[in-house]
Design a protein around this motif. Structure first.
Motif, short mmCIF file in Angstrom:
data_model
loop_
_atom_site.label_atom_id
_atom_site.label_comp_id
_atom_site.label_asym_id
_atom_site.label_seq_id
_atom_site.Cartn_x
_atom_site.Cartn_y
_atom_site.Cartn_z
N VAL A 33 0.85 -1.19 0.00
CA VAL A 33 0.00 0.00 0.00
C VAL A 33 0.89 1.24 0.00
O VAL A 33 1.82 1.35 0.81
N ARG A 34 0.61 2.16 -0.89
CA ARG A 34 1.42 3.37 -0.98
C ARG A 34 1.15 4.29 0.20
O ARG A 34 0.00 4.61 0.52
N GLN A 35 2.22 4.70 0.87
CA GLN A 35 2.14 5.64 1.98
C GLN A 35 3.02 6.83 1.63
O GLN A 35 4.21 6.67 1.33
N SER A 36 2.46 8.02 1.66
CA SER A 36 3.16 9.19 1.14
C SER A 36 2.72 10.44 1.89
O SER A 36 1.88 10.39 2.79
N THR A 37 3.30 11.57 1.51
CA THR A 37 2.88 12.88 2.01
C THR A 37 2.35 13.69 0.83
O THR A 37 2.61 13.36 -0.34
N VAL A 38 1.63 14.75 1.13
CA VAL A 38 1.13 15.60 0.05
C VAL A 38 2.30 16.16 -0.76
O VAL A 38 2.26 16.19 -1.99
N GLY A 39 3.35 16.58 -0.07
CA GLY A 39 4.50 17.13 -0.76
C GLY A 39 5.13 16.15 -1.73
O GLY A 39 5.54 16.53 -2.84
N GLU A 40 5.21 14.89 -1.34
CA GLU A 40 5.78 13.87 -2.23
C GLU A 40 4.88 13.61 -3.43
O GLU A 40 5.36 13.35 -4.54
N GLU A 41 3.57 13.67 -3.22
CA GLU A 41 2.64 13.40 -4.31
C GLU A 41 2.65 14.48 -5.38
O GLU A 41 2.39 14.22 -6.55
N ILE A 42 2.95 15.70 -5.00
CA ILE A 42 2.89 16.81 -5.97
C ILE A 42 4.27 17.31 -6.37
O ILE A 42 4.39 18.32 -7.06
N ALA A 43 5.31 16.58 -5.98
CA ALA A 43 6.69 17.09 -6.16
C ALA A 43 7.12 16.98 -7.62
O ALA A 43 7.66 15.96 -8.06
N ARG A 44 6.90 18.04 -8.38
CA ARG A 44 7.39 18.12 -9.76
C ARG A 44 8.87 18.51 -9.79
O ARG A 44 9.56 18.26 -10.77
N HIS A 45 9.33 19.16 -8.71
CA HIS A 45 10.72 19.61 -8.63
C HIS A 45 11.17 19.51 -7.17
O HIS A 45 10.34 19.53 -6.25
N PRO A 46 12.48 19.43 -6.92
CA PRO A 46 12.97 19.49 -5.55
C PRO A 46 12.66 20.86 -4.93
O PRO A 46 12.61 21.87 -5.63
N VAL A 47 12.47 20.88 -3.63
CA VAL A 47 12.25 22.14 -2.92
C VAL A 47 13.61 22.75 -2.62
O VAL A 47 14.38 22.22 -1.82
N THR A 48 13.90 23.86 -3.30
CA THR A 48 15.18 24.55 -3.09
C THR A 48 14.98 25.99 -2.64
O THR A 48 15.95 26.67 -2.31
N GLY A 49 13.75 26.47 -2.68
CA GLY A 49 13.47 27.84 -2.26
C GLY A 49 12.68 27.85 -0.96
O GLY A 49 12.24 26.82 -0.46
N GLU A 50 12.53 29.04 -0.40
CA GLU A 50 11.80 29.18 0.87
C GLU A 50 10.99 30.47 0.83
O GLU A 50 11.47 31.50 0.35
N ASP A 51 9.77 30.39 1.33
CA ASP A 51 8.89 31.55 1.40
C ASP A 51 8.88 32.13 2.81
O ASP A 51 9.02 31.39 3.79
N ASP A 52 8.67 33.43 2.90
CA ASP A 52 8.37 33.97 4.22
C ASP A 52 6.92 33.65 4.55
O ASP A 52 6.16 33.14 3.71
N GLU A 53 6.53 33.91 5.78
CA GLU A 53 5.20 33.50 6.24
C GLU A 53 4.09 34.16 5.45
O GLU A 53 3.07 33.53 5.12
N ALA A 54 4.27 35.43 5.07
CA ALA A 54 3.23 36.14 4.32
C ALA A 54 3.02 35.53 2.94
O ALA A 54 1.88 35.31 2.50
N ALA A 55 4.11 35.23 2.24
CA ALA A 55 4.00 34.65 0.90
C ALA A 55 3.39 33.25 0.96
O ALA A 55 2.52 32.91 0.16
N ALA A 56 3.84 32.44 1.93
CA ALA A 56 3.30 31.08 2.05
C ALA A 56 1.80 31.11 2.34
O ALA A 56 1.03 30.31 1.79
N ALA A 57 1.37 32.04 3.19
CA ALA A 57 -0.05 32.12 3.54
C ALA A 57 -0.90 32.44 2.31
O ALA A 57 -1.97 31.86 2.12
N VAL A 58 -0.43 33.34 1.45
CA VAL A 58 -1.19 33.68 0.24
C VAL A 58 -1.19 32.52 -0.74
O VAL A 58 -2.21 32.19 -1.34
N LYS A 59 -0.06 31.88 -0.91
CA LYS A 59 0.03 30.77 -1.86
C LYS A 59 -0.85 29.59 -1.46
O LYS A 59 -1.34 28.85 -2.33
N HIS A 60 -1.06 29.40 -0.18
CA HIS A 60 -1.90 28.29 0.29
C HIS A 60 -3.38 28.68 0.36
O HIS A 60 -4.23 27.83 0.65
N ASP A 61 -3.70 29.94 0.11
CA ASP A 61 -5.07 30.42 0.20
C ASP A 61 -5.89 29.91 -1.00
O ASP A 61 -5.41 29.86 -2.13
N ALA A 62 -7.15 29.57 -0.76
CA ALA A 62 -8.01 29.03 -1.81
C ALA A 62 -8.20 30.00 -2.97
O ALA A 62 -8.45 29.59 -4.11
#
Length: 723
Positions: free
Chosen positions: A299-328
């Protein structure tokens, strides 16, 4: 201790003998599965059929060989006569275990699978509703047993019409041969003093639930409670959301539901696949042995990040940017950014390239003309159908070809498929489609949006304000999307656009744990992978620690595409002692979530508040005292203090492992990694520092305090944040 009844000694001897028979039968099943692989190699069938058969036989043999060692049954059902509602099972006895064991496929089972319909009575039958069961027997096995029959050290009968068979512990903690105890009352209660206040009034059940925890999470097939069983056996088509207070077993319920669905609906689930989603790899490692113990491997066990990982995570957002990007609202911004590439501008460019009067499509020496108005109508109609972007692009091409074909058939009769392909590949048709509905990569859309203020302003107009748009823009835009440093939140945006371009494959069922921490955009990513499947959503709103954590389930279920899912609360805990729950409830009262206070059926356990001027020294002493007991010790501190605490323990001669070493006796971990884990003894270090470590620090502290399943020490020099 009361002298064992001779009849009970005889019963124990018979059950041990039955277990030996089951062990021999299981060994024969394993050998038989391997033999079928050999005989299947000579099967007379087509190459494709033989390959499929061979794969299935090899998978079956591998699954049988990899079964974990352990007791082969944990319960038995003795059904009464037909008048008791036993139906076809009248007068029958069934041993219940983690998988079906039989001496021959056509022979009656020696052990029935806990997921089989007949086994439901083991979890659901009661004095009020015996379901035809005359006696329910539980077996007590020595802790850590690898399945030797001599490890069967106790048994306990519950006669649903009034009697039960009680067991008493030996000095080494094992269970002794039982004796006949006082009877239960007609309403299911037990006479005062006959049994401790444990789930079901069973000492074996209580002993299993409270057994010290070291290493990965264990299955709970032997201890499932009626309300948990109802959730486990819900139909495949039903999506459920379990709001579970700490210690109520919501994670175990989700994993056992996965095993139940694979057993009950094998073809339907395996056709689409089953996915377990957890918050991080540490958590997935902790639960990794549950499904194999229940006979379900692969049975596949994974995280959301692994399921959508088109590229390695090499950048970082500040809290304000991350909050907007995760907003519906970003879903609408991205949709606009993608479809801004489609429409009149592209059509006008194509018309200028091919002539003001539309397209001229060559057919030998003849030219078929498609007027500009017809082309615009085709594009508008396709856009109105709201198809995936890639499908819409090909639909435009198909309808242009259809327009030409209809006119050709009026002139010369039916056209061949080769003629249709020739028209479809004609250069003017391809050039027009590329101009009006161009091919696009998700990376191109997102990179342009985050790098170009004008593009972002057009797509976000009326959706995001100026400050939110400013937060989104890259400070140093890359030369192209190929050199972009993608953040974790960017991957969510990329997945959203990829889902607009082409729908991902849908799983048959998804189990989502710690769902309260998912952002709306992460929920949309999961929902796209469950269009044709169902969901089991697990979480606790009080344990939401991300900036976008859910405050109520309705909105989150809507983002997952399952607004109709029923929210089922689990509030009675069996793992966390009452004293610990009461302390956690004091923190819960200060949280901004509508979650009822937890309650525990355990009255044992220990809570100690340890104010001190020397936090590190007191922490070392608390761990020393904890090591006098059985079980695991988790030392949980604010994330920046992990190294300092581990060094203090090492300096005192106490070996402390990291969170990734699941079998360690003492583990030091940051509060940020504690979610989903549990330890027999927890030392919570400086709660005030844990709270100050993040925006939702009180929620994080609530998580930390509820990781203890036997004893909790709270070491602090500063005032407690919940006082």
């Amino acid at each position: 201790m009361t002298s064992p009844d001779p009849l009970l000694i005889t019963s124990l001897t018979q059950e041990r003998a039955h277990h030996d028979t089951c062990r021999a039968a299981l060994a024969a099943m394993v050998d038989g599965a391997q033999e079928h692989v050999f005989t299947g190699e000579d099967v007379s069938a087509s190459g494709a059929d033989a390959e499929v058969l061979g794969y299935r036989l090899r998978s079956r043999a591998k699954e049988m060989r990899e079964l974990p060692e352990g007791p082969l049954f944990f319960g038995r059902l003795d059904f009464g006569g037909e008048r008791g509602g036993a139906g076809d099972h009248a007068g029958q006895s069934y041993h219940v275990g983690r998988r079906r064991i039989t001496e021959h496929p056509s022979a009656p089972p020696l052990v029935v699978d806990w997921r089989a319909p007949v086994s439901r009575a083991f979890y659901q039958a009661s004095a009020r509703d015996p379901q035809g069961v005359r006696v329910r027997r539980r077996f007590g096995w020595a802790p850590g047993s690898r399945g030797d029959s001599t490890d069967l050290t106790g048994l306990e009968d519950e006669r649903l019409e009034g009697e039960y068979l009680e067991v008493e512990p030996l000095a080494d903690g094992r269970l002794a041969d039982g004796h006949l105890g006082a009877g239960s009352l007609p309403d299911g209660r037990h006479p005062e003093g006959s049994l401790p206040a444990t789930p079901g009034g069973s000492r074996i059940l209580a002993s299993e639930i409270e057994r010290p925890r070291v290493g990965p999470m264990r299955d709970i097939a032997a201890t499932i409670q009626p309300d948990q069983d109802e959730l486990v056996r819900a139909d495949l088509t039903v999506s459920v959301c379990v709001q579970g207070a700490p210690g109520t077993g919501k994670t175990a319920v989700g994993l056992h539901r996965a095993a139940y669905l694979l057993y009950t609906f094998p073809q339907r689930v395996q056709r689409g696949g089953l996915l377990i989603l957890g918050p991080n790899r540490t958590f997935l490692s902790y639960i990794s042995e549950v499904l194999p113990a229940l006979g379900e491997t692969g049975v596949r066990q994974s995280t959301v990040g692994e399921e959508i990982a088109r590229h390695p995570v090499t950048g970082e957002d500040d809290e304000a940017a991350a909050a907007v990007k995760h907003d519906a609202r970003m879903a609408e911004v991205l949709r606009r950014a993608l479809y801004a590439r489609v429409g009149s501008e592209g059509a006008e460019g194509a018309e200028r390239a091919e002539g003001a009067n539309g397209l001229a499509v060559p057919d030998g020496s003849y030219r078929w003309r498609v007027p500009g108005e017809a082309l615009a109508r085709i594009v508008a109609d396709v856009r109105a159908e709201q198809l995936p972007y890639a499908v819409g692009r090909e639909r435009v091409r198909t309808r242009i070809v259809r327009y030409v074909r209809e006119r050709a058939e009026r002139r010369a009769g039916p056209q061949s498929s080769a003629w249709v392909q020739k028209i479809s590949r004609a250069r003017p048709v391809g050039a027009y489609v590329d101009a009006v509905w161009p091919k696009v990569r998700p990376e191109e859309v997102v990179a342009e949006l985050l790098a170009d203020p004008a593009v972002l302003a057009a797509a976000a107009d009326g959706v995001l304000d100026a400050d939110e748009q400013k937060a989104l823009l890259w400070a140093r835009p890359p030369r192209s999307w190929k050199s972009a440093r993608w953040s974790a939140a960017d991957l969510v945006l990329l997945d959203e656009v990829a889902g607009l371009v082409e729908h991902p494959e849908s799983y048959g069922h998804l189990v989502i744990d710690e769902a309260q921490d998912l952002s709306p955009m992460e929920c949309r990513a999961i929902g796209r992978r469950a269009v044709y499947g169902s969901l089991t959503v697990l979480g606790d709103l009080a344990q939401g620690t991300t900036p976008w954590a859910a405050r109520e389930w309705g909105e989150l279920l809507g983002y997952l595409g399952r607004p109709e899912a029923v929210v089922v609360p689990l509030t009675s805990g069996f793992r966390v002692p009452q004293a610990v729950v009461e302390l956690a409830n004091r923190v819960l009262a200060r949280l901004d979530v509508g979650v009822p206070p937890g309650q525990s059926l355990r009255r044992d356990g220990e809570l100690r508040m340890l104010p001190t001027d020397d936090v590190l020294g007191e922490t070392v002493e608390a761990v020393r005292r904890a090591l006098l007991y059985e079980g695991s010790v988790g030392v949980i501190t604010a994330d920046p203090d992990v190294v300092r605490v581990r060094e203090a323990l090492g300096g005192a001669g106490i070996e402390a492992a990291g969170v990734d070493q699941l079998g360690a006796r003492v583990t030091v971990l940051g509060a940020g990694l504690a979610k989903g884990l549990e330890y027999d003894h927890v030392v919570a270090v400086e709660p005030a520092a844990i709270v100050e470590g993040e925006t939702r620090g009180l929620h994080r502290l609530y998580v930390v305090l509820t990781r203890a399943v036997s004893r909790l020490d709270v070491v602090h020099a500063r005032p407690l944040p919940f006082e």
